[in-house]
Design a protein around this motif. Structure first.
Motif, short mmCIF file in Angstrom:
data_model
loop_
_atom_site.label_atom_id
_atom_site.label_comp_id
_atom_site.label_asym_id
_atom_site.label_seq_id
_atom_site.Cartn_x
_atom_site.Cartn_y
_atom_site.Cartn_z
N SER A 91 -0.41 2.27 11.73
CA SER A 91 -1.51 1.65 10.99
C SER A 91 -2.84 2.31 11.35
O SER A 91 -3.15 2.53 12.53
CB SER A 91 -1.58 0.16 11.31
OG SER A 91 -0.40 -0.49 10.89
N HIS A 92 -3.62 2.61 10.32
CA HIS A 92 -4.89 3.29 10.53
C HIS A 92 -5.85 2.93 9.41
O HIS A 92 -5.46 2.38 8.38
CB HIS A 92 -4.68 4.81 10.57
CG HIS A 92 -4.06 5.34 9.30
ND1 HIS A 92 -2.69 5.33 9.10
CD2 HIS A 92 -4.61 5.87 8.17
CE1 HIS A 92 -2.43 5.84 7.90
NE2 HIS A 92 -3.58 6.18 7.33
N CYS A 93 -7.11 3.25 9.61
CA CYS A 93 -8.12 3.02 8.58
C CYS A 93 -7.92 4.04 7.45
O CYS A 93 -7.85 5.24 7.71
CB CYS A 93 -9.52 3.16 9.17
SG CYS A 93 -10.84 3.12 7.92
N PRO A 94 -7.82 3.58 6.19
CA PRO A 94 -7.61 4.53 5.09
C PRO A 94 -8.83 5.43 4.84
O PRO A 94 -8.70 6.44 4.15
CB PRO A 94 -7.34 3.62 3.89
CG PRO A 94 -7.95 2.30 4.25
CD PRO A 94 -7.83 2.18 5.73
N GLN A 95 -10.00 5.07 5.40
CA GLN A 95 -11.20 5.86 5.17
C GLN A 95 -11.38 6.94 6.24
O GLN A 95 -11.46 8.13 5.94
CB GLN A 95 -12.43 4.94 5.15
CG GLN A 95 -12.42 3.93 4.01
CD GLN A 95 -12.48 4.58 2.66
OE1 GLN A 95 -13.13 5.61 2.46
NE2 GLN A 95 -11.79 3.99 1.68
N CYS A 136 -13.82 -1.82 9.25
CA CYS A 136 -13.21 -0.94 10.24
C CYS A 136 -14.05 -0.92 11.51
O CYS A 136 -15.30 -0.83 11.44
CB CYS A 136 -13.06 0.47 9.66
SG CYS A 136 -12.52 1.71 10.87
N HIS A 140 -9.28 7.21 9.00
CA HIS A 140 -7.96 7.50 9.57
C HIS A 140 -7.86 7.22 11.08
O HIS A 140 -6.94 7.70 11.74
CB HIS A 140 -7.55 8.95 9.30
CG HIS A 140 -7.51 9.29 7.84
ND1 HIS A 140 -6.52 8.85 7.00
CD2 HIS A 140 -8.38 10.00 7.07
CE1 HIS A 140 -6.76 9.28 5.77
NE2 HIS A 140 -7.88 9.98 5.78
N PHE A 185 5.46 10.61 5.85
CA PHE A 185 4.85 9.39 5.32
C PHE A 185 5.96 8.50 4.79
O PHE A 185 6.66 8.84 3.85
CB PHE A 185 3.86 9.72 4.19
CG PHE A 185 3.06 8.52 3.74
CD1 PHE A 185 1.85 8.21 4.34
CD2 PHE A 185 3.52 7.71 2.71
CE1 PHE A 185 1.11 7.11 3.93
CE2 PHE A 185 2.80 6.60 2.30
CZ PHE A 185 1.59 6.31 2.91
N TYR A 198 0.82 -1.21 0.00
CA TYR A 198 0.00 0.00 0.00
C TYR A 198 0.86 1.27 0.00
O TYR A 198 0.57 2.22 -0.73
CB TYR A 198 -0.92 -0.02 1.23
CG TYR A 198 -1.65 1.29 1.45
CD1 TYR A 198 -2.71 1.67 0.62
CD2 TYR A 198 -1.29 2.15 2.48
CE1 TYR A 198 -3.37 2.87 0.82
CE2 TYR A 198 -1.95 3.35 2.69
CZ TYR A 198 -2.99 3.71 1.85
OH TYR A 198 -3.64 4.90 2.04
N ARG A 199 1.93 1.27 0.82
CA ARG A 199 2.67 2.52 1.03
C ARG A 199 3.76 2.79 0.01
O ARG A 199 4.01 3.95 -0.33
CB ARG A 199 3.27 2.52 2.44
CG ARG A 199 2.23 2.50 3.54
CD ARG A 199 2.84 2.82 4.89
NE ARG A 199 1.85 2.75 5.96
CZ ARG A 199 2.02 3.26 7.16
NH1 ARG A 199 3.15 3.89 7.46
NH2 ARG A 199 1.07 3.16 8.08
N TYR A 218 -5.34 -7.40 1.96
CA TYR A 218 -4.53 -7.47 3.18
C TYR A 218 -4.46 -8.90 3.71
O TYR A 218 -3.38 -9.43 3.96
CB TYR A 218 -5.08 -6.53 4.25
CG TYR A 218 -4.88 -5.08 3.94
CD1 TYR A 218 -3.62 -4.50 3.97
CD2 TYR A 218 -5.97 -4.25 3.61
CE1 TYR A 218 -3.43 -3.16 3.69
CE2 TYR A 218 -5.79 -2.92 3.31
CZ TYR A 218 -4.51 -2.37 3.35
OH TYR A 218 -4.32 -1.04 3.05
N ILE A 227 2.90 4.91 -3.03
CA ILE A 227 2.64 6.30 -2.65
C ILE A 227 3.95 7.04 -2.41
O ILE A 227 4.13 8.18 -2.86
CB ILE A 227 1.76 6.36 -1.39
CG1 ILE A 227 0.39 5.74 -1.67
CG2 ILE A 227 1.60 7.80 -0.90
CD1 ILE A 227 -0.50 5.64 -0.44
#
Length: 288
Positions: free
Chosen positions: A69-73, A96, A75, A62, A33-34, A107, A37
């Motif tokens: 780690s967090h929820c991408p929606q 979530c 956060h 970043f 994921y990261r 994941y 980016i």
């Protein structure tokens, strides 16, 4: 196949291997994921610097390790129990805890595949250098598969170190002789480079990315040149069948690009574990 025991109780040994694989899989799911980016932000900074444009960076940090780690929606930060490989996803039922947004299935899929890869590496090659490095390559191929599938890029930060590592590993002849590995890496890169330019000359289009050259060269470095035909045949055949099925079912337009990396990764993994038996079987069947 090397079945050398690595602990007095094989069940405990494989349980330890499975846990280790799941932990690495959790890291890979974050990396998949990261990393794209991070690379895109770096490319944007490089382009702005080359064009003498002002930077747009904010104070936000970043990278692979931060933020946590967090929820991408929404956060919201994840609790420790939510981060337990495999079980965290199941405990949350794929959503979530805070906003109930669905968690991407990739994941748990990455974590499951990495766990199975760790078990398969030890079961096939034994608990030693061959099994350990087989898992390293397997984990890298899993990461490359999901990154290319999603972003259609094969990061040099993964392919190039693994290419050199393959040559170093085969300095000890773990999977091929050093000479075969060097020739394999060079031949693999040059072959796809030539195919790329011939295709572009004939059609005016680019049939694949340069990352595919490096990935195929990586395979040559680990496997040696004799297994390259098997890798290319399997990757091309599965890629053509999958792409054809998508077009026939209307899920993809004929002109839409499709990443070749996942099929190369699968072929390299298959050749690492079963390349010589498959090659021997084919030769025997070909000669009656």
């Amino acid at each position: 196949m090397n079945s050398t025991p690595f602990v007095s109780d094989p069940v405990i040994g494989y349980l330890f291997v499975a846990i280790f694989g799941a932990v690495i899989g959790s890291f890979l799911s974050m990396l998949v994921y990261r990393l794209p980016i991070i690379l895109k932000r770096q490319w944007e900074r490089d382009c702005r610097e080359a064009l003498a444009q002002p930077a747009t960076d904010t104070a936000e940090t970043f990278n692979i390790a931060w933020p946590a780690s967090h929820c991408p929606q929404c956060h919201a930060p994840l609790k420790i129990r939510d981060n337990i490989p495999l079980f965290g996803y199941l405990l949350l039922r794929g959503r979530c805890r805070h906003c109930q947004a669905p968690i991407p299935r990739q994941y748990i899929l990455i974590e499951a595949l990495t766990t199975l890869a760790a078990i398969a590496s030890v079961a096939h090659f034994g608990m030693g250098a061959r099994g350990g490095f087989a898992f390293v390559l397997s984990a890298a191929l899993i990461a490359l598969t999901f990154i290319d599938r999603r972003e259609q890029i094969l990061p040099d930060t993964i392919t190039l170190p693994l290419l050199w590592l393959g040559l170093l590993v085969n300095r000890a002849g773990l999977y091929a002789s050093l000479g075969s590995a060097v020739v394999g890496a060079a031949a693999a890169y040059m072959f796809l480079w030539l195919v790329f330019h011939v295709f572009r000359l004939i059609t005016g289009k680019e049939g694949m990315g340069h990352g595919d050259f490096k990935l195929f060269a990586l395979g040559g470095a680990w496997l040696g040149w004799p297994l390259l035909p098997l890798v290319l045949l399997f990757a091309s055949l599965t890629g053509a069948l999958y792409g054809g099925a998508l077009i026939v079912t209307g899920r993809q337009a004929r002109s839409a690009p499709m990443p070749f990396g996942p099929f190369l990764c699968a072929a390299i993994w298959l050749a690492l574990f079963y390349g010589w038996p498959l090659t021997t079987l084919y030769l025997r069947s070909a000669h009656g």
